[in-house]
Design an enzyme around this catalytic site. Structure first.
Site, PDB file in Angstrom:
ATOM      1  N   GLY A  59      -7.667  -6.534  -0.196  1.00 29.58           N
ATOM      2  CA  GLY A  59      -6.395  -7.019  -0.169  1.00 29.58           C
ATOM      3  C   GLY A  59      -4.763  -5.752  -0.107  1.00 29.58           C
ATOM      4  O   GLY A  59      -5.047  -5.314   1.433  1.00 29.58           O
ATOM      5  N   SER A  60      -4.352  -5.826  -0.865  1.00 27.32           N
ATOM      6  CA  SER A  60      -2.856  -5.611  -0.297  1.00 27.32           C
ATOM      7  C   SER A  60      -2.991  -4.199   0.040  1.00 27.32           C
ATOM      8  O   SER A  60      -3.277  -3.096  -0.214  1.00 27.32           O
ATOM      9  CB  SER A  60      -1.762  -5.688  -1.199  1.00 27.32           C
ATOM     10  OG  SER A  60      -0.476  -4.925  -1.003  1.00 27.32           O
ATOM     11  N   SER A  61      -2.407  -3.755   0.996  1.00 26.03           N
ATOM     12  CA  SER A  61      -1.935  -2.908   2.326  1.00 26.03           C
ATOM     13  C   SER A  61      -1.111  -1.279   0.663  1.00 26.03           C
ATOM     14  O   SER A  61      -2.442  -0.454   1.322  1.00 26.03           O
ATOM     15  CB  SER A  61      -1.605  -2.349   3.468  1.00 26.03           C
ATOM     16  OG  SER A  61       0.240  -3.253   3.116  1.00 26.03           O
ATOM     17  N   VAL A  62      -0.738  -1.931   0.029  1.00 25.55           N
ATOM     18  CA  VAL A  62      -0.440  -1.042  -1.155  1.00 25.55           C
ATOM     19  C   VAL A  62      -1.532  -0.100  -1.798  1.00 25.55           C
ATOM     20  O   VAL A  62      -1.166   0.630  -2.502  1.00 25.55           O
ATOM     21  CB  VAL A  62       0.653  -1.368  -1.252  1.00 25.55           C
ATOM     22  CG1 VAL A  62       2.199  -0.896  -2.609  1.00 25.55           C
ATOM     23  CG2 VAL A  62       1.705  -2.249  -1.165  1.00 25.55           C
ATOM     24  N   GLY A  63      -2.778  -0.739  -1.605  1.00 24.82           N
ATOM     25  CA  GLY A  63      -3.338  -0.165  -2.465  1.00 24.82           C
ATOM     26  C   GLY A  63      -3.212   1.477  -2.111  1.00 24.82           C
ATOM     27  O   GLY A  63      -4.169   2.235  -3.617  1.00 24.82           O
TER      28      GLY A  63
END
Lengths: 127, 405
Positions: A59-63
């Protein structure tokens, strides 16, 4: 034991293991470390101060910021052990100085939930 | 601290340790030792870790970095403080664009946001500007900037944009993380990992649905993300319109690690798996949790000019019966305003928002709203898991049929 070391370090703790990938941004509370995705195997559990064993991040790269935030608020796992590493987990652990290693499928199977272990990347050891 | 060897050493494996060592230059080694300051040391530390993780043999130059991690809702205090400190010394070396923030910079006072949120969000905006990032605040950089094409190496963090870049725009990127793309922006480099090479997919998904709409393609993407590795072939689809293509990219980026798809009925030697009604239903049941929504959101990914034009003509004079939030980049809104599309959307009752998106928006609060109707699989996932609201999934045509008059 053959470890592929992504972020070096030494830590001790209890294994918190799941066979489900983790979306750090979508399903981990960045302040408390509690998994808040009701469909996740670890729903309601905190990854704080654990040796987190999971297949890989999704999932999200902001992880990556979520992992850094967990570290900043003292709620990060002591270390992470994966089967495959994605860039989100690798970069988040690199910035947060959270030891991160990749193990083989067989070694992954041997890691038991709740077991107390010591991970030492310099000695290539999981005890 | 870092297992990287000096100049010109070959990629090698240390006996008994299976640590692949990236080849790094003298310059990179000095940066890793902190000779060029803490900022570059941190940036290279991230690049080496991500390079090791993806078995890259070296770092290569990139032309464009697109960052994620601009929304205070997602990066929080730790992220805000990190960027504020970083902005004192860090400067971009290549063209750098950035993802949406938490609100529209021109109308945030209309929404229930705390003073603290506004202050922290503005601080993040200022930090990025100071670092040299173009304040694009968009998750569809591929629709608002000229695309260099020709297999140009870039570093895109936003997952839908990375997948679009590799699959549609003839660019090459890893499925970067917010921090690896930031490290690329500050160094102009990125690990030369599998997705940057011409890798052949090892899996073909056979699309079995007849007449799929954008929602079905979003679910196909979500399915693909779950079952595929780095890249995947999709058979049974000859063409994708913009809306379906973006929906596919968004869905795929949400559920997995996969960073590229090819539409190809004949990739030899791949494992095959079917995406049929049964598989689609499983994903629908996972993400759809309500029969109807209190409000509608369109955009995640943000809508481009083509989709805004399309929406305007699909409305055909009808008006929404409930709130409808439409998210698009600032550049698209300005163009749409000149052409007159925004008049039509506003007449129909749409709230047009730029700089932000459905995905992880603080503008939808579960204390005020129980459920949201959307055609976005990516939006659905985050609305449910991060905002904690229920989701009613419908394709745009059905939204217009049911929710306008």
């Amino acid at each position: 034991m053959t470890l592929k070391v992504i972020v070096r370090g030494r830590s001790q703790g209890k294994i918190l293991k799941t066979n489900m990938p983790i979306n750090f941004l979508g399903s981990v509370d960045k302040k408390t470390g509690v998994i808040n995705d009701s469909r996740h195997e670890l729903a309601g559990k905190s990854i704080k101060n654990s040796i987190l064993v999971f297949p890989h991040g999704v999932g999200s790269s902001v992880g990556a910021y979520t992992i850094y935030s967990l570290k900043s608020s003292g709620s990060a796992p002591y270390a992470m052990i994966c089967k495959k590493v994605d860039l989100t987990v690798a970069s988040g652990c690199a910035l947060g100085n959270i030891p991160l290693v990749i193990v083989t499928e067989q070694e992954y199977e041997k890691l038991q939930n709740g077991k107390q272990i010591t991970l030492d990347t310099d000695a290539d050891k999981i005890l | 601290m870092i297992k990287a060897k000096p100049t010109n050493c070959q990629t090698s494996i240390i006996p008994n340790r299976t640590i692949i060592i990236m080849e790094i230059t003298k310059e990179e080694e000095l940066a890793l030792k902190g000779e060029y300051g803490e900022t570059l040391e941190t940036a290279y530390r991230i690049l080496v870790a991500t390079g090791e993780a993806t078995n890259a043999e070296r770092l290569i130059p990139i032309k464009w970095a697109h960052l994620s991690g601009a929304n205070y809702n997602t990066i929080g205090d730790a992220g805000e403080e990190f960027l504020s400190k970083l902005s004192k010394t860090a400067r971009t070396r290549v063209m750098t664009t950035v993802n949406p923030i938490g609100f529209d910079l021109t109308n945030f006072s209309k929404y229930k946001l705390t003073e603290e949120f506004i202050k922290k969000q503005k601080s993040i905006v200022e930090s990025y500007k100071k670092i040299g990032v173009i304040p694009s605040f968009s998750c569809i950089p591929y629709e608002i900037f000229d695309l260099p094409g020709g297999g140009t190496q870039v570093s895109f963090a936003e997952s839908n944009a990375a997948i679009y870049a590799n699959s549609v725009a003839n660019l090459k990127t890893n499925k970067e993380s917010s921090l690896s793309a930031l490290a690329s922006a500050l160094t102009g480099k990125s690990p030369y990992s599998d997705l940057r090479k011409d890798e052949t997919p090892n899996l073909t998904i056979r699309m079995k649905l007849k007449k799929p709409d954008e929602l079905a393609f979003g679910m196909l993407g979500f399915f693909a993300g779950k079952v595929a590795d780095n890249s995947v072939a999709i058979s049974g689809v000859s063409k994708l319109d913009k809306r379906s293509c973006k929906s596919l990219c968004g869905g795929m980026g949400t559920s997995g690690m996969c960073g590229k798809f090819v539409l190809d009925d004949n990739v030899p030697g791949t494992e095959k798996v079917d995406f049929d009604k049964k598989e689609m239903q499983k994903i629908y049941d996972e993400l759809n949790t309500a029969d109807k929504g209190d409000l509608i959101t369109l955009g995640s990914p943000q809508l481009g000019l083509e989709e805004i034009a399309d929406l305007s003509s699909m409305l055909g004079g009808r008006s929404f019966k409930k709130r409808c939030m439409v998210f698009c980049p600032r550049a698209v809104q300005e163009q749409a305003r000149k052409i007159g599309y925004t008049n039509e959307l506003e007449r129909a009752g749409c709230e047009i928002l730029s700089d932000c998106c459905t995905c992880l928006t603080p503008l939808i609060d579960k204390n005020d709203i129980d459920s949201v109707t959307t055609n976005s699989i990516k939006g659905a996932y985050y609305l449910k898991n991060s905002n904690g609201v229920d989701v009613n999934l419908k394709p745009l045509a059905k939204i217009i049929q049911d929710d306008t008059q």
